[in-house]
Write an enzyme that holds these catalytic residues in place. Sequence first.
Site, PDB file in Angstrom:
ATOM      1  N   PHE A  78       0.979  -1.241  -0.174  1.00 29.73           N
ATOM      2  CA  PHE A  78       0.008   0.077  -0.067  1.00 29.73           C
ATOM      3  C   PHE A  78       1.044   1.258   0.060  1.00 29.73           C
ATOM      4  O   PHE A  78       2.153   0.954   0.351  1.00 29.73           O
ATOM      5  CB  PHE A  78      -0.881  -0.067   1.100  1.00 29.73           C
ATOM      6  CG  PHE A  78      -2.502  -0.109   0.856  1.00 29.73           C
ATOM      7  CD1 PHE A  78      -2.842  -0.869   0.061  1.00 29.73           C
ATOM      8  CD2 PHE A  78      -3.273   0.614   1.682  1.00 29.73           C
ATOM      9  CE1 PHE A  78      -4.234  -1.289  -0.373  1.00 29.73           C
ATOM     10  CE2 PHE A  78      -4.736   0.507   1.441  1.00 29.73           C
ATOM     11  CZ  PHE A  78      -5.018  -0.417   0.543  1.00 29.73           C
ATOM     12  N   GLN A 117      -8.007  14.381   3.328  1.00 27.98           N
ATOM     13  CA  GLN A 117      -7.074  13.589   2.649  1.00 27.98           C
ATOM     14  C   GLN A 117      -8.177  13.378   1.209  1.00 27.98           C
ATOM     15  O   GLN A 117      -9.310  13.321   1.320  1.00 27.98           O
ATOM     16  CB  GLN A 117      -7.360  12.295   3.085  1.00 27.98           C
ATOM     17  CG  GLN A 117      -6.378  11.388   2.043  1.00 27.98           C
ATOM     18  CD  GLN A 117      -6.088   9.933   2.843  1.00 27.98           C
ATOM     19  OE1 GLN A 117      -6.760   9.139   3.096  1.00 27.98           O
ATOM     20  NE2 GLN A 117      -4.537   9.968   3.112  1.00 27.98           N
ATOM     21  N   HIS A 154      -7.974  11.031  -1.986  1.00 29.07           N
ATOM     22  CA  HIS A 154      -7.714   9.688  -2.632  1.00 29.07           C
ATOM     23  C   HIS A 154      -7.200   9.967  -4.173  1.00 29.07           C
ATOM     24  O   HIS A 154      -8.091  10.611  -4.785  1.00 29.07           O
ATOM     25  CB  HIS A 154      -8.583   8.705  -2.321  1.00 29.07           C
ATOM     26  CG  HIS A 154      -7.999   7.356  -2.611  1.00 29.07           C
ATOM     27  ND1 HIS A 154      -7.813   6.956  -3.864  1.00 29.07           N
ATOM     28  CD2 HIS A 154      -8.042   6.465  -1.663  1.00 29.07           C
ATOM     29  CE1 HIS A 154      -7.351   5.665  -3.690  1.00 29.07           C
ATOM     30  NE2 HIS A 154      -7.248   5.270  -2.285  1.00 29.07           N
ATOM     31  N   LEU A 167     -14.754   5.060  -5.282  1.00 31.71           N
ATOM     32  CA  LEU A 167     -13.189   4.837  -4.838  1.00 31.71           C
ATOM     33  C   LEU A 167     -12.503   3.566  -5.825  1.00 31.71           C
ATOM     34  O   LEU A 167     -13.355   2.622  -5.908  1.00 31.71           O
ATOM     35  CB  LEU A 167     -13.015   4.579  -3.338  1.00 31.71           C
ATOM     36  CG  LEU A 167     -11.487   4.255  -3.064  1.00 31.71           C
ATOM     37  CD1 LEU A 167     -10.658   5.322  -3.005  1.00 31.71           C
ATOM     38  CD2 LEU A 167     -11.834   3.651  -1.658  1.00 31.71           C
ATOM     39  N   GLU A 180      -6.573   1.837  -3.428  1.00 35.93           N
ATOM     40  CA  GLU A 180      -4.998   1.728  -3.426  1.00 35.93           C
ATOM     41  C   GLU A 180      -4.701   0.422  -3.746  1.00 35.93           C
ATOM     42  O   GLU A 180      -3.343   0.327  -4.157  1.00 35.93           O
ATOM     43  CB  GLU A 180      -4.504   2.424  -2.093  1.00 35.93           C
ATOM     44  CG  GLU A 180      -3.089   2.975  -2.280  1.00 35.93           C
ATOM     45  CD  GLU A 180      -2.752   3.781  -1.231  1.00 35.93           C
ATOM     46  OE1 GLU A 180      -3.370   4.907  -0.830  1.00 35.93           O
ATOM     47  OE2 GLU A 180      -2.153   3.245  -0.136  1.00 35.93           O
ATOM     48  N   ARG A 233      -0.634   9.297  -0.240  1.00 30.55           N
ATOM     49  CA  ARG A 233      -1.530   9.523  -1.126  1.00 30.55           C
ATOM     50  C   ARG A 233      -1.663  11.119  -1.320  1.00 30.55           C
ATOM     51  O   ARG A 233      -1.981  11.573  -2.523  1.00 30.55           O
ATOM     52  CB  ARG A 233      -3.175   9.342  -0.168  1.00 30.55           C
ATOM     53  CG  ARG A 233      -3.364   8.131  -0.110  1.00 30.55           C
ATOM     54  CD  ARG A 233      -4.639   7.627   0.395  1.00 30.55           C
ATOM     55  NE  ARG A 233      -4.869   6.298   0.565  1.00 30.55           N
ATOM     56  CZ  ARG A 233      -5.563   5.634   1.096  1.00 30.55           C
ATOM     57  NH1 ARG A 233      -6.526   6.106   2.021  1.00 30.55           N
ATOM     58  NH2 ARG A 233      -5.912   4.429   0.973  1.00 30.55           N
ATOM     59  N   HIS A 248     -11.651  11.776   0.730  1.00 25.32           N
ATOM     60  CA  HIS A 248     -11.742  10.484   1.014  1.00 25.32           C
ATOM     61  C   HIS A 248     -11.759  10.322   2.426  1.00 25.32           C
ATOM     62  O   HIS A 248     -12.127   9.529   2.925  1.00 25.32           O
ATOM     63  CB  HIS A 248     -10.253   9.637   0.561  1.00 25.32           C
ATOM     64  CG  HIS A 248     -10.383   8.305   0.975  1.00 25.32           C
ATOM     65  ND1 HIS A 248     -11.430   7.434   0.320  1.00 25.32           N
ATOM     66  CD2 HIS A 248      -9.503   7.496   1.351  1.00 25.32           C
ATOM     67  CE1 HIS A 248     -11.230   6.312   0.784  1.00 25.32           C
ATOM     68  NE2 HIS A 248     -10.262   6.112   1.257  1.00 25.32           N
ATOM     69  N   ARG A 282      -3.003  10.480   6.275  1.00 24.52           N
ATOM     70  CA  ARG A 282      -3.036   9.233   6.715  1.00 24.52           C
ATOM     71  C   ARG A 282      -2.614   7.997   5.585  1.00 24.52           C
ATOM     72  O   ARG A 282      -2.937   8.223   4.539  1.00 24.52           O
ATOM     73  CB  ARG A 282      -4.575   9.033   6.940  1.00 24.52           C
ATOM     74  CG  ARG A 282      -4.975   7.219   7.146  1.00 24.52           C
ATOM     75  CD  ARG A 282      -6.441   7.105   7.304  1.00 24.52           C
ATOM     76  NE  ARG A 282      -7.339   7.242   6.195  1.00 24.52           N
ATOM     77  CZ  ARG A 282      -7.464   6.103   5.339  1.00 24.52           C
ATOM     78  NH1 ARG A 282      -7.273   4.953   6.080  1.00 24.52           N
ATOM     79  NH2 ARG A 282      -8.235   6.342   4.123  1.00 24.52           N
TER      80      ARG A 282
END
Length: 557
Positions: free
Chosen positions: A113, A226, A228, A238, A241, A272, A337, A372
């Site tokens: 990730f 955040q 994404h 979405l 990831e 991100r 996100h 994050r």
Amino acid sequence: MRRHDVVVVGAGLAGQRAALAAVGAGADVAIVSKLHPLRSHSGAAQGGINAAVGAEDSVDTHIYDTVKGSDYLGDQDAIEFFCREAGPTVVEMEHFGTIFSRGDDGSLARRPFGGAGFPRTIYAADRTGLALLQALYERLGTEPFTLYEEWDLTSLIVRDERCQGIVGFDRRTGSFEPIAAKAVVIATGPAGRIYGRTTNAHTCTGDGIAAAYRAGAFLKDMEFVQFHPTALLESAILITEGARGEGGILKNGKGERFMSRYAPHVLELASRDVVSRAIWTEVKEGRGFPGDFVHLELMHLGRERIESRLEEICDFSRKFAGIDPVVEPIPVMPAQHYMMGGVGTNIQGATNIPGLFAAGEAACVSIHGANRLGGNSLLETLVFGKQAGIAAAAYARTAADPSIVVADGKAEAARIETMVRRPDGEDPATIRVDLQRLMDAQVGIYRDFATLADALAKLKALKARYAKVRVRDGSKAFNLNLVEALEAGNMLDLAETIIVGAIARTESRGAHARTDHPKRDDAGWMRHTLAAYARDGPKLSYAPVAYTRWEPKERVY
Ligand SMILES: Cc1cc2nc3c(=O)[nH]c(=O)nc-3n(C[C@H](O)[C@H](O)[C@H](O)COP(=O)(O)OP(=O)(O)OC[C@H]3O[C@@H](n4cnc5c(N)ncnc54)[C@H](O)[C@@H]3O)c2cc1C
């Protein structure tokens, strides 16, 4: 009069884990939730949950990755605790019955990730959230607790300087009911719907964060929002990831794998904020595809791998974008996100109001700091949900009986019913849409003083319109028009804390990128923003970041 030791507001992963812990500690527990528990946004989580398990990975690398990912704004004591709890937490969820994907040798499968130095994201195909939520719900169902379902928290009752309960709106009857509680846990999840282009469900309106704020709780680091990198172009659904973790690559309109310019070492698997800014820059500098987007390519992974590991992504792309990722690239752009900010808590989930606790996305411990890492949020709900449940039950054991009366619900009803009785005024839906457009246009990935100051002026104008909001639907049962009005009020209050915090923070750190202050300023800004409610807008103060052993360095991927 309804009375419980601990009232948990929210039935997502954080709320359910808090409830399970509080029941385990012997408390009489109730959960209040506006949704059926399994409809909580936790169930939409796709990619996975982080834990350093197995011989090759280490807890220290997980800690380091999280501290670095947070752009050194995360509290290191909290991050250390969090990463140590990760392995036991995932194993516990496995024992509760979560069916995780497996490697050929039968061990837990892990995928890479963004921002992680090791493939440590454990997953259940691309439906990890639902797998966890179902297992936890079944486990919780074996314990005694009361569930108030399709009840909306409207306010917290703080009296004699401690939280003594809540007022809830029972959608079925249309009445406002006080519930006395010796301790309350806010676990109401995300607030992403403040933005129009978001991966969050329509119900993610930040109600609990706003109620805590109005009751006197500090909100921490709200300016860190955040985005994404990869959401479907039109719907903003979405694309996990995990798609890049499995080997997916990003290309611009010139066919270039452009991430080599922004993160030469890890390319698409940078964190991100970095990937979102890269996509945004490519498009703004004219290297996107006509219509402003980039491509996420999976085709080279082959049908078998795509359809087994990313089944839901195939489904979403085919149904919502008319694209088959097995044979063609997916057009994507970033979307809101996750909120790094939320109700400020310590590691035990305690807020600055005695008797009030918070956990999950609604809370800010802070472990995510300014950005994050993917896979850390599902883990956060479980680790800190449990802590908040334990702490709330312990607090309730020694707390005096709440002094709540039935009239507490009546006062709330009277306050809110003026909206319903108003002969003319504006529908909450138009205010909500205008707020979303404003946040998309002016409080996005890149920010600057002039645009933010203008956004604040426009937000004040929206608040003035909201003061005359009108609920057209006069019915008692399932008055969703009224629910919408309550949600819009919450969203406006939280949007204001985001903008005011973003104006004040004259640096760029993690997800907060100021074009007029492009550098990180550790001397001036390595501190948490705290926002306190006041009638004329949030009052800001600052708190230090906790350090253990990780020195701030320049962040390169
Ligand atoms: C599409 C998507 C994919 C994601 N994928 C991942 C991933 O792969 N890995 C990862 O780590 N993180 C992921 N995240 C983030 C993560 O899923 C969330 O941060 C986390 O699940 C939030 O859990 P929660 O329990 O705090 O809130 P939620 O699960 O949203 O639960 C909130 C609860 O609060 C209740 N509630 C809200 N308002 C009220 C009110 N006024 N009154 C009463 N009840 C109320 C709701 O009914 C609900 O039960 C993803 C997020 C999204 C949106």
